[in-house]
Write a protein that holds these residues in place. Structure first.
Motif, PDB file in Angstrom:
ATOM      1  N   GLY A  47      -0.206   4.722   9.083  1.00 34.29           N
ATOM      2  CA  GLY A  47       0.234   3.416   8.316  1.00 34.29           C
ATOM      3  C   GLY A  47      -0.711   2.618   8.688  1.00 34.29           C
ATOM      4  O   GLY A  47      -1.294   2.124   7.576  1.00 34.29           O
ATOM      5  N   ILE A  48      -1.003   1.707   9.603  1.00 31.46           N
ATOM      6  CA  ILE A  48      -2.187   1.019   9.917  1.00 31.46           C
ATOM      7  C   ILE A  48      -2.640   1.616  11.190  1.00 31.46           C
ATOM      8  O   ILE A  48      -1.673   2.068  12.200  1.00 31.46           O
ATOM      9  CB  ILE A  48      -1.020   0.187  10.539  1.00 31.46           C
ATOM     10  N   HIS A  49      -3.818   1.866  11.158  1.00 32.84           N
ATOM     11  CA  HIS A  49      -4.912   2.361  12.316  1.00 32.84           C
ATOM     12  C   HIS A  49      -5.928   1.395  12.546  1.00 32.84           C
ATOM     13  O   HIS A  49      -6.324   0.356  11.770  1.00 32.84           O
ATOM     14  CB  HIS A  49      -5.711   3.625  11.791  1.00 32.84           C
ATOM     15  N   ILE A  50      -6.074   0.674  13.875  1.00 33.62           N
ATOM     16  CA  ILE A  50      -6.976   0.048  14.236  1.00 33.62           C
ATOM     17  C   ILE A  50      -7.568   1.046  15.623  1.00 33.62           C
ATOM     18  O   ILE A  50      -7.397   1.095  16.538  1.00 33.62           O
ATOM     19  CB  ILE A  50      -6.170  -1.357  14.577  1.00 33.62           C
ATOM     20  N   VAL A  73       1.052  -1.221   0.173  1.00 32.93           N
ATOM     21  CA  VAL A  73      -0.026   0.210  -0.220  1.00 32.93           C
ATOM     22  C   VAL A  73       1.227   1.289  -0.389  1.00 32.93           C
ATOM     23  O   VAL A  73       2.023   1.462   0.900  1.00 32.93           O
ATOM     24  CB  VAL A  73      -1.330   0.232   1.276  1.00 32.93           C
ATOM     25  N   GLU A  74       0.348   2.153  -0.993  1.00 35.24           N
ATOM     26  CA  GLU A  74       1.597   3.224  -1.134  1.00 35.24           C
ATOM     27  C   GLU A  74       1.153   4.551  -1.394  1.00 35.24           C
ATOM     28  O   GLU A  74      -0.482   4.403  -2.303  1.00 35.24           O
ATOM     29  CB  GLU A  74       2.320   2.953  -1.409  1.00 35.24           C
ATOM     30  N   ASN A  75       1.379   5.753  -0.937  1.00 38.61           N
ATOM     31  CA  ASN A  75       0.799   7.357  -1.314  1.00 38.61           C
ATOM     32  C   ASN A  75      -0.913   7.332  -1.316  1.00 38.61           C
ATOM     33  O   ASN A  75      -1.409   7.678  -2.377  1.00 38.61           O
ATOM     34  CB  ASN A  75       1.538   7.599  -2.788  1.00 38.61           C
ATOM     35  N   THR A  76      -0.942   7.128  -0.180  1.00 38.56           N
ATOM     36  CA  THR A  76      -3.041   7.079   0.563  1.00 38.56           C
ATOM     37  C   THR A  76      -2.645   8.058   0.805  1.00 38.56           C
ATOM     38  O   THR A  76      -1.787   8.648   1.861  1.00 38.56           O
ATOM     39  CB  THR A  76      -3.082   5.849   1.085  1.00 38.56           C
ATOM     40  N   GLN A  77      -3.928   9.435   0.569  1.00 38.14           N
ATOM     41  CA  GLN A  77      -3.470  10.274   1.024  1.00 38.14           C
ATOM     42  C   GLN A  77      -4.081   9.954   3.317  1.00 38.14           C
ATOM     43  O   GLN A  77      -3.728  11.052   3.954  1.00 38.14           O
ATOM     44  CB  GLN A  77      -5.442  10.831   0.336  1.00 38.14           C
ATOM     45  N   GLN A  78      -5.071   9.346   3.041  1.00 37.02           N
ATOM     46  CA  GLN A  78      -5.137   8.533   4.449  1.00 37.02           C
ATOM     47  C   GLN A  78      -4.910   7.587   4.918  1.00 37.02           C
ATOM     48  O   GLN A  78      -3.661   7.230   4.510  1.00 37.02           O
ATOM     49  CB  GLN A  78      -6.184   8.811   4.784  1.00 37.02           C
ATOM     50  N   CYS A  79      -5.156   6.926   5.562  1.00 35.01           N
ATOM     51  CA  CYS A  79      -4.757   5.534   6.530  1.00 35.01           C
ATOM     52  C   CYS A  79      -4.471   4.556   4.947  1.00 35.01           C
ATOM     53  O   CYS A  79      -5.089   4.076   4.351  1.00 35.01           O
ATOM     54  CB  CYS A  79      -5.583   4.945   7.434  1.00 35.01           C
ATOM     55  N   GLY A  80      -3.001   3.552   5.173  1.00 35.20           N
ATOM     56  CA  GLY A  80      -3.123   3.178   4.465  1.00 35.20           C
ATOM     57  C   GLY A  80      -3.487   1.546   4.995  1.00 35.20           C
ATOM     58  O   GLY A  80      -4.154   1.290   4.002  1.00 35.20           O
ATOM     59  N   ILE A  81      -3.720   1.092   6.150  1.00 37.80           N
ATOM     60  CA  ILE A  81      -4.843   0.376   6.059  1.00 37.80           C
ATOM     61  C   ILE A  81      -5.451   0.515   7.687  1.00 37.80           C
ATOM     62  O   ILE A  81      -4.863   1.039   8.559  1.00 37.80           O
ATOM     63  CB  ILE A  81      -4.244  -0.876   6.856  1.00 37.80           C
ATOM     64  N   ALA A  82      -6.607   0.466   7.740  1.00 38.74           N
ATOM     65  CA  ALA A  82      -7.229   0.952   8.987  1.00 38.74           C
ATOM     66  C   ALA A  82      -8.591  -0.026   9.472  1.00 38.74           C
ATOM     67  O   ALA A  82      -9.398  -1.109   8.630  1.00 38.74           O
ATOM     68  CB  ALA A  82      -8.503   1.935   8.558  1.00 38.74           C
ATOM     69  N   ASN A  94       7.484   6.146   6.547  1.00 39.28           N
ATOM     70  CA  ASN A  94       6.868   8.229   5.970  1.00 39.28           C
ATOM     71  C   ASN A  94       5.922   7.897   6.356  1.00 39.28           C
ATOM     72  O   ASN A  94       4.818   8.785   5.475  1.00 39.28           O
ATOM     73  CB  ASN A  94       7.344   7.489   4.793  1.00 39.28           C
ATOM     74  N   ALA A  95       4.763   7.159   7.323  1.00 43.18           N
ATOM     75  CA  ALA A  95       3.212   7.207   7.862  1.00 43.18           C
ATOM     76  C   ALA A  95       3.739   8.951   7.654  1.00 43.18           C
ATOM     77  O   ALA A  95       4.309   9.924   8.796  1.00 43.18           O
ATOM     78  CB  ALA A  95       3.055   6.576   8.905  1.00 43.18           C
ATOM     79  N   GLY A  96       2.092   9.750   6.710  1.00 47.50           N
ATOM     80  CA  GLY A  96       1.796  11.301   7.495  1.00 47.50           C
ATOM     81  C   GLY A  96       1.956  10.783   8.932  1.00 47.50           C
ATOM     82  O   GLY A  96       2.363  12.520   9.460  1.00 47.50           O
ATOM     83  N   LEU A  97       0.829  10.718   9.951  1.00 45.35           N
ATOM     84  CA  LEU A  97       1.178  10.665  11.776  1.00 45.35           C
ATOM     85  C   LEU A  97       1.524   9.413  11.814  1.00 45.35           C
ATOM     86  O   LEU A  97       3.128   9.029  12.082  1.00 45.35           O
ATOM     87  CB  LEU A  97      -0.833  10.834  11.692  1.00 45.35           C
ATOM     88  N   ALA A  98       1.150   8.643  12.868  1.00 48.63           N
ATOM     89  CA  ALA A  98       1.871   7.667  13.492  1.00 48.63           C
ATOM     90  C   ALA A  98       2.718   6.326  12.632  1.00 48.63           C
ATOM     91  O   ALA A  98       1.082   5.817  11.190  1.00 48.63           O
ATOM     92  CB  ALA A  98       0.805   6.976  14.151  1.00 48.63           C
ATOM     93  N   GLY A  99       3.376   5.378  12.461  1.00 53.49           N
ATOM     94  CA  GLY A  99       3.326   4.016  12.174  1.00 53.49           C
ATOM     95  C   GLY A  99       2.139   3.105  12.091  1.00 53.49           C
ATOM     96  O   GLY A  99       1.576   3.113  10.841  1.00 53.49           O
ATOM     97  N   ILE A 100       2.302   2.827  13.437  1.00 49.96           N
ATOM     98  CA  ILE A 100       1.099   2.334  13.792  1.00 49.96           C
ATOM     99  C   ILE A 100       0.503   2.827  14.973  1.00 49.96           C
ATOM    100  O   ILE A 100       1.005   2.972  15.828  1.00 49.96           O
ATOM    101  CB  ILE A 100       1.181   0.918  14.033  1.00 49.96           C
ATOM    102  N   SER A 101      -1.020   2.721  14.844  1.00 48.70           N
ATOM    103  CA  SER A 101      -1.768   3.210  15.969  1.00 48.70           C
ATOM    104  C   SER A 101      -2.908   2.309  16.522  1.00 48.70           C
ATOM    105  O   SER A 101      -3.925   1.768  15.576  1.00 48.70           O
ATOM    106  CB  SER A 101      -2.148   4.732  15.758  1.00 48.70           C
ATOM    107  N   VAL A 102      -3.268   2.213  17.521  1.00 45.89           N
ATOM    108  CA  VAL A 102      -4.388   1.858  18.635  1.00 45.89           C
ATOM    109  C   VAL A 102      -4.673   2.568  19.538  1.00 45.89           C
ATOM    110  O   VAL A 102      -4.885   2.838  20.131  1.00 45.89           O
ATOM    111  CB  VAL A 102      -3.695   0.282  18.887  1.00 45.89           C
TER     112      VAL A 102
END
Length: 428
Positions: free
Chosen positions: A208-211, A168-177, A229-237
């Motif tokens: 990058g990954i948000h749950i 997954v690349e160059n998404t405006q918001q989360c890569g995987i949510a 290079n995530a816009g905010l957190a790399g992995i957020s839970v």
């Protein structure tokens, strides 16, 4: 004597030769030929012609009526004008194709589906690449998603979902949510994906990954992923129970590398987090953050172990708010802000972390005719305990004062006539 016959195939012809000689398994075939797009069944009957959107949707509808089957999409670019909706069971879609869509169209929506597999295709553009809603037993594997105007892959109110080996690349918001709003969900696996430059907009969900949970999310495995290079957190839970975040590599996140909020009974283990905090947002530049900013329950009973945390602009590990009863053990912290680790909970344990010294001992001397000496303890935190033992008979009472993050003072009520050696031990 028998002489074998050898056939030489030029590289340019090899793929076509292999497809003819070893055809892909399918019940429905979608392909392009001589400027036309066709959907055919396994007997060669034409189901649809000359519309990418209709030919894909008709293939899904046809296979759904059969109770399931395999759709193979041959190589080529297919321009989608409306969302392809999958509302059936036992369907596999795979191939070498690229599906493109305008920024206001979700490319694929699996809704109330069961046992659906999407494999190996590429998705370019679109609002979301793939949305999974109200479904279970879903596999998305080997899919490339790029340029989504919102999320790359979005899982909503669905259980038993496996997202593996996707790019997954160059998404405006989360890569995987992953989110739950109406139902408790469970059995979510996010494994061995590469997520590059997700959250370009740095707005709303830009990890990058948000749950995130508004009901209950449990039994989640986020492992083996590479997030850069995530816009905010790399992995957020947020508000999850029993999540395992293990063996991921998180590089150059805009804010924290890994953050858990209001999360219970979980592990953050054997991850490598480097260079977090590129957006220079104070307080959100850490390798790992354990937090509960006004969200209940506080993060408790989690373990942060065997991680390598290097050159994060903030601290290596930060525990904040009412977070408590966590274990921070056997991590390596190098080149982060000081102190390397900050804990908030009185019952949180920090043990044996390279780069974060919590125990020290040594020997000091109260000089002759002096009533005190200052000791630099070398800890990464302010001592909670300081013990001293005179190594000769002292002429008066000994006590400790001026305990700080850098030093403490050993005092004596009566100055010795000769130098007085004192052993000390301290921990925090």
């Amino acid at each position: 004597m028998w002489f074998g016959l050898y056939v030489l195939i030029r590289p340019v012809d090899r793929k076509e030769f292999e497809q003819r000689t070893f055809p892909h398994a399918y019940d429905i075939l979608i392909y392009q030929e001589a400027g036309h797009i066709y959907t055919k069944d396994a007997r060669g009957n034409i189901i649809c012609m000359d519309s990418s959107t209709s030919c894909l949707q008709d293939a899904v509808n046809y296979i759904t009526q059969l109770g399931g089957g395999i759709i193979y999409i041959k190589s080529g670019t297919y321009n989608i004008s409306n969302t392809i909706r999958i509302q059936g069971k036992n369907i596999k879609i795979y191939g070498d194709a690229v599906l493109t869509a305008p920024s206001n169209v979700t490319v694929i929506n699996i809704d109330y589906g069961e046992n659906i597999h999407i494999e190996d295709i590429a998705i370019s553009g679109g609002q979301h690449g793939i949305v999974i809603t109200n479904s279970q037993k879903i596999l998305v594997k080997g899919v490339k998603v790029s340029g989504s105007s919102l999320y790359g892959i979005y899982v909503y109110d669905s259980s038993l979902v496996d997202l593996t080996e996707n790019y997954v690349e160059n998404t405006q918001q989360c890569g995987i949510a992953i989110e739950s709003y109406s139902y408790d969900i469970y059995g979510i696996h996010v494994r061995n994906n590469k997520i590059i430059s997700a959250g370009v907009s740095k707005q709303a969900c830009s990890s990058g990954i948000h749950i995130e949970n508004n009901k209950t999310i449990s039994d989640v495995d986020v492992s083996g992923n590479y997030v850069a290079n995530a816009g905010l957190a790399g992995i957020s839970v947020m508000k999850v129970q029993h999540i395992s975040i293990c063996n991921n590599v998180v590089v150059d996140s805009g804010t924290d590398g890994i953050v858990i909020v209001a999360t219970l009974y979980s592990e953050i283990m054997s991850n490598i987090v480097v260079g977090s905090g590129k957006n220079n947002v104070a307080g959100y530049q850490n390798g790992v953050r354990i937090d509960d900013p006004g969200v209940s329950p506080p993060s408790q009973y989690n373990s942060v172990t065997h991680n390598i945390l290097i050159n994060n602009i903030g601290h290596a590990i930060v525990e904040r708010g009412s977070a408590n009863f966590n274990m921070i053990i056997n991590n390596m912290t190098i080149g982060n802000g000081t102190p390397q680790i900050i804990k908030a909970g009185a019952n949180t344990v920090v043990i044996n972390t390279i780069g974060h010294v919590t125990k020290a001992s040594g020997q000091a001397t109260i000089p002759a005719n002096a009533t005190s000496t200052t000791v630099s303890h070398g800890l990464s935190c302010t001592p909670a305990k300081v013990l001293v033992t005179p190594l000769a008979q002292p002429p008066g009472s000994i006590w400790i004062s001026n305990i700080s993050s850098a030093s403490f003072t050993i005092n004596i009520s009566t100055a010795p006539t000769t130098d007085l050696p004192v052993a000390w031990y301290t921990e925090c």
